[in-house]
Design a protein around this motif. Structure first.
Motif, PDB file in Angstrom:
ATOM      1  N   ALA A 152       0.930  -1.032  -0.017  1.00  0.00           N
ATOM      2  CA  ALA A 152       0.583   0.328  -0.201  1.00  0.00           C
ATOM      3  C   ALA A 152       0.896   1.423  -0.060  1.00  0.00           C
ATOM      4  N   TYR A 153       1.874   1.552   1.042  1.00  0.00           N
ATOM      5  CA  TYR A 153       2.800   2.601   1.125  1.00  0.00           C
ATOM      6  C   TYR A 153       3.494   2.701  -0.158  1.00  0.00           C
ATOM      7  N   GLY A 154       3.767   1.740  -0.714  1.00  0.00           N
ATOM      8  CA  GLY A 154       4.466   1.263  -2.381  1.00  0.00           C
ATOM      9  C   GLY A 154       3.912   1.999  -3.492  1.00  0.00           C
ATOM     10  N   ALA A 155       2.305   1.639  -3.937  1.00  0.00           N
ATOM     11  CA  ALA A 155       1.433   2.273  -4.478  1.00  0.00           C
ATOM     12  C   ALA A 155       0.994   3.623  -3.746  1.00  0.00           C
ATOM     13  N   ALA A 156       1.581   4.430  -2.837  1.00  0.00           N
ATOM     14  CA  ALA A 156       1.251   5.529  -2.606  1.00  0.00           C
ATOM     15  C   ALA A 156       1.776   6.354  -3.069  1.00  0.00           C
ATOM     16  N   VAL A 157       3.478   6.094  -3.039  1.00  0.00           N
ATOM     17  CA  VAL A 157       4.240   6.809  -3.436  1.00  0.00           C
ATOM     18  C   VAL A 157       4.602   6.773  -5.224  1.00  0.00           C
ATOM     19  N   ALA A 158       4.318   5.374  -6.418  1.00  0.00           N
ATOM     20  CA  ALA A 158       3.920   6.018  -6.887  1.00  0.00           C
ATOM     21  C   ALA A 158       3.420   6.904  -7.785  1.00  0.00           C
ATOM     22  N   GLY A 159       1.663   5.923  -7.075  1.00  0.00           N
ATOM     23  CA  GLY A 159       1.161   7.663  -7.122  1.00  0.00           C
ATOM     24  C   GLY A 159       1.579   8.866  -6.503  1.00  0.00           C
ATOM     25  N   ASN A 160       1.452   9.351  -5.491  1.00  0.00           N
ATOM     26  CA  ASN A 160       2.061  10.779  -5.789  1.00  0.00           C
ATOM     27  C   ASN A 160       3.143  11.196  -6.408  1.00  0.00           C
ATOM     28  N   ILE A 161       4.205  10.369  -6.691  1.00  0.00           N
ATOM     29  CA  ILE A 161       5.147  10.287  -8.096  1.00  0.00           C
ATOM     30  C   ILE A 161       4.181  10.929  -9.022  1.00  0.00           C
ATOM     31  N   GLU A 162       3.401  10.184  -9.017  1.00  0.00           N
ATOM     32  CA  GLU A 162       2.720  10.772 -10.443  1.00  0.00           C
ATOM     33  C   GLU A 162       2.071  11.770 -10.477  1.00  0.00           C
ATOM     34  N   THR A 163       1.135  12.433  -9.360  1.00  0.00           N
ATOM     35  CA  THR A 163       0.221  13.616  -9.261  1.00  0.00           C
ATOM     36  C   THR A 163       1.730  14.389  -9.363  1.00  0.00           C
ATOM     37  N   ILE A 164       2.385  14.269  -9.203  1.00  0.00           N
ATOM     38  CA  ILE A 164       3.816  15.252  -8.849  1.00  0.00           C
ATOM     39  C   ILE A 164       4.548  15.965 -10.649  1.00  0.00           C
ATOM     40  N   ALA A 165       4.211  14.689 -11.625  1.00  0.00           N
ATOM     41  CA  ALA A 165       4.924  14.758 -12.232  1.00  0.00           C
ATOM     42  C   ALA A 165       3.752  15.979 -12.867  1.00  0.00           C
ATOM     43  N   ALA A 166       2.523  15.068 -13.415  1.00  0.00           N
ATOM     44  CA  ALA A 166       1.207  15.854 -13.558  1.00  0.00           C
ATOM     45  C   ALA A 166       1.258  16.863 -12.724  1.00  0.00           C
ATOM     46  N   GLU A 167       1.564  17.958 -12.121  1.00  0.00           N
ATOM     47  CA  GLU A 167       2.006  18.858 -11.842  1.00  0.00           C
ATOM     48  C   GLU A 167       2.522  20.407 -12.806  1.00  0.00           C
ATOM     49  N   VAL A 168       3.532  18.944 -12.220  1.00  0.00           N
ATOM     50  CA  VAL A 168       4.922  19.822 -13.189  1.00  0.00           C
ATOM     51  C   VAL A 168       4.507  20.194 -14.273  1.00  0.00           C
ATOM     52  N   SER A 169       3.871  18.805 -15.416  1.00  0.00           N
ATOM     53  CA  SER A 169       3.849  19.068 -16.906  1.00  0.00           C
ATOM     54  C   SER A 169       2.765  20.575 -16.945  1.00  0.00           C
ATOM     55  N   ASP A 170       1.767  20.425 -16.091  1.00  0.00           N
ATOM     56  CA  ASP A 170       0.842  21.230 -16.574  1.00  0.00           C
ATOM     57  C   ASP A 170       1.533  22.641 -16.045  1.00  0.00           C
ATOM     58  N   ALA A 171       2.227  23.265 -15.260  1.00  0.00           N
ATOM     59  CA  ALA A 171       3.382  24.158 -14.757  1.00  0.00           C
ATOM     60  C   ALA A 171       4.059  24.758 -15.996  1.00  0.00           C
ATOM     61  N   TRP A 172       4.543  23.678 -16.803  1.00  0.00           N
ATOM     62  CA  TRP A 172       5.007  24.309 -17.802  1.00  0.00           C
ATOM     63  C   TRP A 172       4.117  24.153 -18.998  1.00  0.00           C
ATOM     64  N   ASN A 173       3.617  23.692 -19.593  1.00  0.00           N
ATOM     65  CA  ASN A 173       2.180  23.860 -20.587  1.00  0.00           C
ATOM     66  C   ASN A 173       1.195  24.979 -20.970  1.00  0.00           C
ATOM     67  N   LYS A 174       0.932  24.782 -19.454  1.00  0.00           N
ATOM     68  CA  LYS A 174      -0.637  26.030 -19.419  1.00  0.00           C
ATOM     69  C   LYS A 174       0.003  27.658 -19.694  1.00  0.00           C
ATOM     70  N   PRO A 175      -1.334  27.942 -20.518  1.00  0.00           N
ATOM     71  CA  PRO A 175      -0.810  29.830 -21.685  1.00  0.00           C
ATOM     72  C   PRO A 175       0.282  30.724 -20.763  1.00  0.00           C
ATOM     73  N   ASP A 176      -0.070  30.899 -19.500  1.00  0.00           N
ATOM     74  CA  ASP A 176       0.444  31.312 -18.223  1.00  0.00           C
ATOM     75  C   ASP A 176       1.420  30.776 -17.726  1.00  0.00           C
ATOM     76  N   GLY A 177       1.891  29.502 -18.545  1.00  0.00           N
ATOM     77  CA  GLY A 177       3.041  28.695 -17.083  1.00  0.00           C
ATOM     78  C   GLY A 177       4.618  28.895 -17.532  1.00  0.00           C
ATOM     79  N   PHE A 178       5.212  28.334 -17.256  1.00  0.00           N
ATOM     80  CA  PHE A 178       6.936  28.355 -16.966  1.00  0.00           C
ATOM     81  C   PHE A 178       7.443  28.853 -18.621  1.00  0.00           C
TER      82      PHE A 178
END
Length: 235
Positions: free
Chosen positions: A45-71
């Motif tokens: 369960a902990y391993g799945a949570a870590v993997a899920g958290n990494i997936e969330t962080i990656a998505a947030e970074v991607s969104d922050a990079w690609n949004k119209p007023d992003g980085f």
């Protein structure tokens, strides 16, 4: 800590509990063999949570990079109204700094963190991902990713015709360094004890040093830039 098995709760805890290093320990560290059974549901369960958290962080970074007023948009459109980059020189300086700091980090932290000046001073368990035998794959990815960014940046196209050899040299050296790391597979302690493979690591270090000089001195001079401070200086 049962709350660490919840990705939302895990995100509030120590960074050491959240990242790829934590996931590697779950999968390859002491007691990992219990994952195949039913005796340690928390580890799964902990391993799945870590993997899920990494997936969330990656998505947030991607969104922050690609949004119209992003980085990415801010980086590509410097100007007086831009909060980060007031002109093209500032934007290019930041970009070149990425390459300089990446090479320094890979060489001085990732590589020299475990590769000593002699076999007696090696520290194989200081190598990133040593448990999963992915140390060299990580080094390959570092230089391959740097090369991909350099090609995408089109910095070479901005050089004068007489200086475009620098771009080709940077590409060739990044490819050669990645090839050195690709040649190494298996446990990193065994690679360090193998003379031929150790020479690959030494050459990897030499390549990154050469690239640091080429980019940090010659390329910056060609663009009329100041390389700036190192992110590893500690201040």
């Amino acid at each position: 800590d049962r709350t660490a098995a919840d990705p939302a709760q895990l995100a509030k805890k120590s960074v050491a509990m959240q990242g790829l290093g934590a996931l590697e320990f779950v999968l390859y560290g002491d007691g990992a063999e219990r994952l195949a059974g039913r005796d340690d549901p928390y580890r799964c369960a902990y391993g799945a949570a870590v993997a899920g958290n990494i997936e969330t962080i990656a998505a947030e970074v991607s969104d922050a990079w690609n949004k119209p007023d992003g980085f990415a948009a801010l980086w590509a459109n410097p100007g007086p109204q831009n909060a980060l980059y007031r002109d093209g020189t500032e934007a290019v300086t930041e970009l070149v700094g990425v390459f300089i700091n990446e090479l320094e980090m890979v060489r001085d932290v990732r590589l020299k963190g475990f590769l000593g000046s002699s076999p007696e001073s090696d520290k194989p368990k200081q190598a990133i991902y040593w448990r999963s035998q992915n140390t060299a794959r990580s080094l390959t990815g570092n230089l391959s990713g740097t090369d991909a960014l350099f090609q995408a940046s089109q910095l070479g196209d901005a050089l004068s015709p007489d200086a475009r050899w620098m771009a080709e040299s940077i590409h060739i050296q990044l490819v050669n360094g990645a090839a050195d790391a690709t040649a190494i597979r298996g446990p990193i302690d065994k690679a360090l004890a193998d003379r031929a493979l150790r020479q690959k690591l030494d050459h990897f270090s030499l390549v990154t040093s050469s690239l640091s000089t080429l980019i940090g001195t010659r390329l910056t001079a060609e663009f009329g830039l100041t390389a700036g401070f190192s992110s590893l200086d500690g201040d």
